[in-house]
Write an enzyme that holds these catalytic residues in place. Structure first.
Site, PDB file in Angstrom:
ATOM      1  N   SER A 122      16.471  42.727 120.941  1.00  0.00           N
ATOM      2  CA  SER A 122      15.267  43.042 120.572  1.00  0.00           C
ATOM      3  C   SER A 122      14.914  44.228 121.098  1.00  0.00           C
ATOM      4  O   SER A 122      15.645  44.738 122.090  1.00  0.00           O
ATOM      5  CB  SER A 122      13.992  42.127 121.349  1.00  0.00           C
ATOM      6  OG  SER A 122      12.927  42.665 121.251  1.00  0.00           O
ATOM      7  N   TYR A 135      11.040  36.807 128.347  1.00  0.00           N
ATOM      8  CA  TYR A 135      11.735  37.166 127.092  1.00  0.00           C
ATOM      9  C   TYR A 135      12.398  38.736 127.167  1.00  0.00           C
ATOM     10  O   TYR A 135      13.821  38.736 126.745  1.00  0.00           O
ATOM     11  CB  TYR A 135      10.716  37.421 126.268  1.00  0.00           C
ATOM     12  CG  TYR A 135      10.849  37.881 124.808  1.00  0.00           C
ATOM     13  CD1 TYR A 135      11.665  36.597 123.974  1.00  0.00           C
ATOM     14  CD2 TYR A 135      10.741  38.892 124.312  1.00  0.00           C
ATOM     15  CE1 TYR A 135      12.124  37.000 122.765  1.00  0.00           C
ATOM     16  CE2 TYR A 135      11.192  39.162 122.927  1.00  0.00           C
ATOM     17  CZ  TYR A 135      11.795  38.123 122.166  1.00  0.00           C
ATOM     18  OH  TYR A 135      12.251  38.494 120.976  1.00  0.00           O
TER      19      TYR A 135
END
Length: 230
Positions: A122, A135
């Site tokens: 990401s 995350y």
């Protein structure tokens, strides 16, 4: 990505915990003329991954490419993040990717014909995010895993690349897209001045799986509309 691969001629196996979502994905792919199957599998469960591998090989015969993209987020202010929340995210995002890449790498090395593995990270691996300690750490860890596998498995003709998508309209971030101020801010921060659509990853996936690109490994492929360079 599954649609892009299928349109290029690949057979597709979907692994996911929820059988009903698997069935819906398979039906959608088959409606597009793609040979698809699924296995209900918690990718963070070692025995479950081994069973999914066995069933997939029984159905398809071999695995030429893997897209390790199972991921969850459990947003919380850092000061309030519990160890349970931290482990919950790491278990899926990091442990699950480790188990899946290990299982497929063993298969590819044993076959001796090489293959392609793609670890989906990401853009948060490039910057911080409020409430996203677990995350962000997990996605940064995937970059390190992908680099290491690329180096270790290259001698076996197994290519490993890291896909770093930017803001994309998927079900996982529906709750973010409901925040108009957030969408305006992230869109303004993106030179392309919009979020990506899932369809824009069709050709990206096909490129990453292309078996003729035998020298392409260890690369971080960023598809973010210019977000990380702006």
């Amino acid at each position: 990505m599954a649609h892009g691969l299928g349109r290029a001629g690949a057979s597709v196996a979907i692994w996911s915990r929820t059988a009903s979502r698997n069935d819906a994905a398979v039906a959608d792919l088959r409606a597009a003329g793609i040979d698809a199957s699924s296995v209900a599998c918690d990718t963070a469960d070692e025995a479950g991954v081994e069973e999914a591998m066995a069933r997939t090989l029984e159905r398809h015969g071999k695995i030429d490419s893997l897209f390790a993209n199972a991921g969850i987020s459990d947003d919380a202010p850092f000061l309030d993040t519990s160890l349970e929340q931290w482990h919950h995210v790491m278990r899926t995002n990091l442990d699950g990717t480790f188990l899946c890449t290990r299982a497929v790498a063993r298969h590819m090395v044993e076959r001796g014909e090489g293959g392609s593995m793609v670890v989906v990270s990401s853009t948060i691996s490039r910057y911080g995010g409020v409430g996203m300690a677990a995350y962000g750490t997990s996605k940064s860890g995937l970059v390190g895993l992908g680099r290491t596998l690329a180096v270790e498995l290259a001698r076996h003709k197994v290519r490993v690349n890291i896909l770093i998508p930017g803001w994309t309209a998927t079900a996982m971030n529906d709750y973010l897209r409901e925040n108009e101020a957030f969408v305006r801010a992230t869109t303004a921060r993106t030179p392309a001045r919009r979020w990506a659509t899932p369809e824009e990853f069709h050709e990206v996936a096909t490129f990453l799986a292309e078996p003729s690109l035998t020298f392409h490994t260890g690369n971080e492929v960023i598809v973010d509309g210019g977000y990380t360079v702006y």
